[in-house]
Write a protein that holds these residues in place. Structure first.
Motif, short mmCIF file in Angstrom:
data_model
loop_
_atom_site.label_atom_id
_atom_site.label_comp_id
_atom_site.label_asym_id
_atom_site.label_seq_id
_atom_site.Cartn_x
_atom_site.Cartn_y
_atom_site.Cartn_z
N VAL A 246 0.84 -1.20 0.00
CA VAL A 246 0.00 0.00 0.00
C VAL A 246 0.87 1.25 0.00
O VAL A 246 0.60 2.22 -0.73
N LEU A 247 1.94 1.26 0.81
CA LEU A 247 2.83 2.42 0.85
C LEU A 247 3.46 2.69 -0.51
O LEU A 247 3.47 3.81 -1.01
N VAL A 248 4.00 1.64 -1.13
CA VAL A 248 4.66 1.82 -2.42
C VAL A 248 3.65 2.16 -3.51
O VAL A 248 3.89 3.02 -4.36
N GLY A 249 2.48 1.53 -3.48
CA GLY A 249 1.44 1.83 -4.48
C GLY A 249 0.95 3.26 -4.39
O GLY A 249 0.82 3.95 -5.41
N CYS A 250 0.67 3.71 -3.17
CA CYS A 250 0.25 5.11 -3.00
C CYS A 250 1.38 6.07 -3.38
O CYS A 250 1.14 7.13 -3.96
N GLY A 251 2.62 5.68 -3.06
CA GLY A 251 3.76 6.52 -3.42
C GLY A 251 3.92 6.67 -4.92
O GLY A 251 4.17 7.76 -5.42
N VAL A 252 3.76 5.57 -5.64
CA VAL A 252 3.87 5.64 -7.11
C VAL A 252 2.74 6.48 -7.69
O VAL A 252 2.94 7.28 -8.61
N THR A 253 1.53 6.31 -7.15
CA THR A 253 0.40 7.11 -7.62
C THR A 253 0.65 8.60 -7.40
O THR A 253 0.40 9.42 -8.28
N LEU A 254 1.16 8.95 -6.23
CA LEU A 254 1.46 10.35 -5.96
C LEU A 254 2.63 10.86 -6.78
O LEU A 254 2.68 12.04 -7.15
N LEU A 255 3.57 9.98 -7.08
CA LEU A 255 4.75 10.37 -7.86
C LEU A 255 4.37 10.76 -9.29
O LEU A 255 5.08 11.54 -9.93
N LEU A 256 3.27 10.25 -9.79
CA LEU A 256 2.85 10.54 -11.16
C LEU A 256 2.03 11.82 -11.29
O LEU A 256 1.60 12.16 -12.39
N GLU A 257 1.80 12.51 -10.20
CA GLU A 257 1.04 13.77 -10.22
C GLU A 257 1.92 14.90 -10.72
O GLU A 257 3.14 14.80 -10.77
N ARG A 258 1.31 16.03 -11.05
CA ARG A 258 2.05 17.19 -11.55
C ARG A 258 2.40 18.18 -10.45
O ARG A 258 3.18 19.08 -10.66
N SER A 259 1.83 18.02 -9.28
CA SER A 259 2.11 18.90 -8.16
C SER A 259 3.37 18.42 -7.44
O SER A 259 3.50 17.24 -7.10
N LEU A 260 4.30 19.33 -7.20
CA LEU A 260 5.56 18.94 -6.55
C LEU A 260 5.36 18.50 -5.10
O LEU A 260 6.12 17.66 -4.61
N SER A 261 4.36 19.04 -4.41
CA SER A 261 4.12 18.58 -3.04
C SER A 261 3.63 17.14 -3.02
O SER A 261 4.00 16.37 -2.13
N ARG A 262 2.85 16.74 -3.99
CA ARG A 262 2.42 15.33 -4.07
C ARG A 262 3.57 14.42 -4.49
O ARG A 262 3.66 13.30 -4.02
N LEU B 146 6.62 14.96 -3.67
CA LEU B 146 7.40 14.85 -2.44
C LEU B 146 6.82 13.80 -1.51
O LEU B 146 7.55 12.96 -0.97
N LEU B 147 5.50 13.82 -1.33
CA LEU B 147 4.86 12.80 -0.49
C LEU B 147 5.04 11.40 -1.08
O LEU B 147 5.22 10.43 -0.35
N GLY B 148 4.99 11.29 -2.40
CA GLY B 148 5.20 10.00 -3.05
C GLY B 148 6.60 9.46 -2.81
O GLY B 148 6.78 8.27 -2.56
N VAL B 149 7.60 10.32 -2.88
CA VAL B 149 8.98 9.90 -2.62
C VAL B 149 9.13 9.43 -1.18
O VAL B 149 9.77 8.41 -0.90
#
Length: 153
Positions: free
Chosen positions: A15-31, A33-36
């Motif tokens: 779940v952590l890695v899946g949510c992180g990858v999903t957030l990593l594909l967003e265009r907002s830098l704050s998201r 950052l949370l994905g990383v």
């Protein structure tokens, strides 16, 4: 009981890695950052919980006199430091973007706009995506490619 603990920990890691990858594909830098951060924590948990079932990941398998294996500890500590440095770097980039434009969203570049324009006009084909010249129009096969526009900076 140990198998249930492994299942819960691996589901948590997934779940952590899946949510992180999903957030990593967003265009907002704050998201991003949370994905990383989520991916880094998920990988650290994977290293810690990735040992054999029923055995501690750091201590020797059966002999109490055996020295503990320091490799997982060193890898997790190194990963924490790298994640912290990358997080600080992304925070600096995000702050600079917000300071200059009032927004932390990454704008489209010239190539993105060209792809959207061509897709809207239905000019995009599989040959274009693969980087091959289109074969439908023989006059365009030998034509030189237009020069690429460089963005600012």
């Amino acid at each position: 009981m140990r198998a249930g603990a492994n299942l819960v920990s691996f589901v948590t890691i997934g779940v952590l890695v899946g949510c992180g990858v999903t957030l990593l594909l967003e265009r907002s830098l704050s998201r991003v950052l949370l994905g990383v951060i989520l991916i880094g924590n998920g990988v650290n948990l994977l290293i810690v919980f990735g040992g054999r079932s029923g055995a501690a990941p750091v201590v020797g398998a059966s002999d109490e006199a055996a020295m503990s294996d320091a490799l997982p500890q060193a890898m997790v500590l190194t990963a924490i430091v790298i994640t912290f440095g990358f997080t600080a770097f992304l925070l600096a980039i995000s702050y600079r973007s917000w300071y200059l434009s009032g927004d932390d969203e990454v704008p489209d570049d010239v190539e993105d706009r060209e792809i959207v324009r061509r897709a809207a006009q239905r000019e995009m084909s599989v040959a274009d995506l693969a980087g091959e010249p289109p074969t439908a129009d023989p006059q365009q096969v030998d034509a030189p490619a237009p020069p690429r526009e460089e963005g600012p900076g």
